[in-house]
Motif scaffolding. Structure first.
Motif, PDB file in Angstrom:
ATOM      1  N   VAL B  54       0.840  -1.203   0.000  1.00 22.22           N
ATOM      2  CA  VAL B  54       0.000   0.000   0.000  1.00 22.22           C
ATOM      3  C   VAL B  54       0.875   1.253   0.000  1.00 22.22           C
ATOM      4  O   VAL B  54       0.607   2.218  -0.728  1.00 22.22           O
ATOM      5  N   ARG B  55       1.949   1.214   0.779  1.00 21.66           N
ATOM      6  CA  ARG B  55       2.844   2.372   0.830  1.00 21.66           C
ATOM      7  C   ARG B  55       3.452   2.632  -0.550  1.00 21.66           C
ATOM      8  O   ARG B  55       3.554   3.784  -0.985  1.00 21.66           O
ATOM      9  N   SER B  56       3.831   1.584  -1.239  1.00 18.24           N
ATOM     10  CA  SER B  56       4.411   1.807  -2.568  1.00 18.24           C
ATOM     11  C   SER B  56       3.342   2.252  -3.563  1.00 18.24           C
ATOM     12  O   SER B  56       3.622   3.034  -4.469  1.00 18.24           O
ATOM     13  N   GLY B  57       2.101   1.784  -3.377  1.00 22.54           N
ATOM     14  CA  GLY B  57       1.011   2.258  -4.242  1.00 22.54           C
ATOM     15  C   GLY B  57       0.819   3.760  -4.113  1.00 22.54           C
ATOM     16  O   GLY B  57       0.735   4.486  -5.117  1.00 22.54           O
ATOM     17  N   LEU B  58       0.776   4.240  -2.870  1.00 23.55           N
ATOM     18  CA  LEU B  58       0.640   5.682  -2.648  1.00 23.55           C
ATOM     19  C   LEU B  58       1.863   6.434  -3.179  1.00 23.55           C
ATOM     20  O   LEU B  58       1.729   7.509  -3.775  1.00 23.55           O
ATOM     21  N   ALA B  59       3.044   5.847  -2.985  1.00 19.37           N
ATOM     22  CA  ALA B  59       4.269   6.500  -3.469  1.00 19.37           C
ATOM     23  C   ALA B  59       4.310   6.540  -5.003  1.00 19.37           C
ATOM     24  O   ALA B  59       4.823   7.499  -5.588  1.00 19.37           O
ATOM     25  N   THR B 132      -3.665  -3.357   7.337  1.00 17.13           N
ATOM     26  CA  THR B 132      -2.883  -2.114   7.216  1.00 17.13           C
ATOM     27  C   THR B 132      -3.584  -0.899   7.801  1.00 17.13           C
ATOM     28  O   THR B 132      -3.021   0.199   7.811  1.00 17.13           O
ATOM     29  N   LYS B 133      -4.815  -1.063   8.298  1.00 16.61           N
ATOM     30  CA  LYS B 133      -5.613   0.125   8.646  1.00 16.61           C
ATOM     31  C   LYS B 133      -5.046   0.916   9.833  1.00 16.61           C
ATOM     32  O   LYS B 133      -5.393   2.081  10.004  1.00 16.61           O
ATOM     33  N   ASP B 134      -4.171   0.308  10.622  1.00 15.90           N
ATOM     34  CA  ASP B 134      -3.537   1.080  11.696  1.00 15.90           C
ATOM     35  C   ASP B 134      -2.517   2.078  11.157  1.00 15.90           C
ATOM     36  O   ASP B 134      -2.099   2.997  11.882  1.00 15.90           O
ATOM     37  N   PHE B 135      -2.120   1.875   9.929  1.00 20.00           N
ATOM     38  CA  PHE B 135      -1.032   2.693   9.361  1.00 20.00           C
ATOM     39  C   PHE B 135      -1.459   3.534   8.158  1.00 20.00           C
ATOM     40  O   PHE B 135      -0.693   4.354   7.672  1.00 20.00           O
ATOM     41  N   VAL B 136      -2.675   3.267   7.678  1.00 19.64           N
ATOM     42  CA  VAL B 136      -3.123   3.915   6.439  1.00 19.64           C
ATOM     43  C   VAL B 136      -4.539   4.447   6.646  1.00 19.64           C
ATOM     44  O   VAL B 136      -5.373   3.769   7.252  1.00 19.64           O
ATOM     45  N   LYS B 162      -0.846   7.100   7.659  1.00 20.66           N
ATOM     46  CA  LYS B 162      -1.048   7.783   8.942  1.00 20.66           C
ATOM     47  C   LYS B 162       0.299   8.211   9.485  1.00 20.66           C
ATOM     48  O   LYS B 162       1.340   7.642   9.136  1.00 20.66           O
ATOM     49  N   ASP B 163       0.253   9.168  10.374  1.00 20.30           N
ATOM     50  CA  ASP B 163       1.503   9.706  10.917  1.00 20.30           C
ATOM     51  C   ASP B 163       1.971   8.859  12.102  1.00 20.30           C
ATOM     52  O   ASP B 163       2.086   9.343  13.224  1.00 20.30           O
ATOM     53  N   VAL B 164       2.185   7.594  11.850  1.00 18.21           N
ATOM     54  CA  VAL B 164       2.716   6.691  12.887  1.00 18.21           C
ATOM     55  C   VAL B 164       3.870   5.925  12.276  1.00 18.21           C
ATOM     56  O   VAL B 164       3.938   5.738  11.071  1.00 18.21           O
ATOM     57  N   LYS B 165       4.766   5.488  13.135  1.00 17.10           N
ATOM     58  CA  LYS B 165       5.886   4.705  12.641  1.00 17.10           C
ATOM     59  C   LYS B 165       5.438   3.244  12.564  1.00 17.10           C
ATOM     60  O   LYS B 165       4.949   2.683  13.535  1.00 17.10           O
ATOM     61  N   ALA B 166       5.547   2.661  11.386  1.00 19.06           N
ATOM     62  CA  ALA B 166       5.133   1.266  11.230  1.00 19.06           C
ATOM     63  C   ALA B 166       6.031   0.366  12.066  1.00 19.06           C
ATOM     64  O   ALA B 166       7.251   0.496  12.032  1.00 19.06           O
ATOM     65  N   ALA B 167       5.406  -0.504  12.845  1.00 17.35           N
ATOM     66  CA  ALA B 167       6.194  -1.444  13.659  1.00 17.35           C
ATOM     67  C   ALA B 167       6.864  -2.452  12.740  1.00 17.35           C
ATOM     68  O   ALA B 167       6.289  -2.914  11.775  1.00 17.35           O
TER      69      ALA B 167
END
Lengths: 170, 170
Positions: B54-59, B132-136, B162-167
């Protein structure tokens, strides 16, 4: 079915289909899931590419029928055929790899004819129809609405080869 | 546009997109027309595959935005993501070639999420969402009717990280 069985079934299916395409001098561009993307070029002393494409489409359906009977399976496939100018090139990323392939609207529409084909049939566009109708029996289908194309388009289901000898252009 | 320009544009586009995927340790399975099929595996000490996808999709959407601004173009892409078990193997015909790839319902649905995504967005299935919903941040979309799937399915548009550091699981 176990993963290994799925891979074996799919490879066995491709092993039956690819020689049918090769017999009509097609190039296998790529496998996409359970689909085959194949190209037909014009060659001197060969039948025209559209005719070879439709003939191999019908032959693939027959070959699948025999394969099902032998395997005790009942797989069905859709086949779509389109004719026209494509963009051919070495496409991809220099960071990963490039593949020699074709792209463009003509290719996209071939895929859409495939997706719109009735199961077990071969669906072709108007240009393929006009270039092969002296040699192939067709049934017209209702005008198709293709994704990304505003006007509905004509399409035809190939039924069988006519009982005529295809002229070889030379 | 001339064929050579189309090939150059497409390769330039892939040259921008592939490093974004590689930065998240994706494998590029294949190019299909103007599409990229990419896989994310689990690795020790890496973020979970769904999150990296998901992070790469947004990127990729951001990178495309910058690329458009630089090129003066306005290309838009759809991205679809799905998570689950796939069948992996060397698939093709012994008569032509085989390619190491993945197949199966999970792969097909990823493609269908892609086709159903709004332009410029990243659409994911329920399992990706829950993982992924805790991070996106997501917006749910109306239940999707996927071709070949009888029941409509849940789907979510990824909006931003989201503005959290992914564990990191270790």
């Amino acid at each position: 079915m176990q993963p290994m069985e799925i891979v074996e079934l799919l490879n066995s299916f491709f092993d039956v289909m690819c020689p049918v395409l090769k017999a009509e001098a097609a190039d296998i561009d790529k496998f996409i899931g359970d689909a085959i993307m194949a190209l037909f070029d014009e060659f001197p002393d060969a039948d025209p590419a559209p005719l070879r494409a439709v003939r191999s489409g019908l032959a693939m359906q027959s070959a699948l029928h025999e394969w099902n009977a032998k395997k005790g399976t009942s797989l069905q496939i859709r086949i779509g055929i389109n004719v026209g100018q494509v963009v051919r090139g070495d496409i991809g990323s220099k960071h990963v790899r490039r593949d020699y392939t074709v792209i463009g609207d003509v290719v996209n529409r071939a895929q859409r004819f495939e997706a719109s084909a009735p199961r077990g049939r071969v669906l072709v566009g108007a240009r393929t129809y006009f270039m092969t109708k002296d040699f192939v029996d067709y049934e017209p289908v209702q005008q198709l609405k293709l994704k990304g194309v505003s006007e509905p388009v004509d399409a035809y289901v190939a039924i069988r080869m006519k009982d005529v000898k295809a002229a070889v252009s030379s």
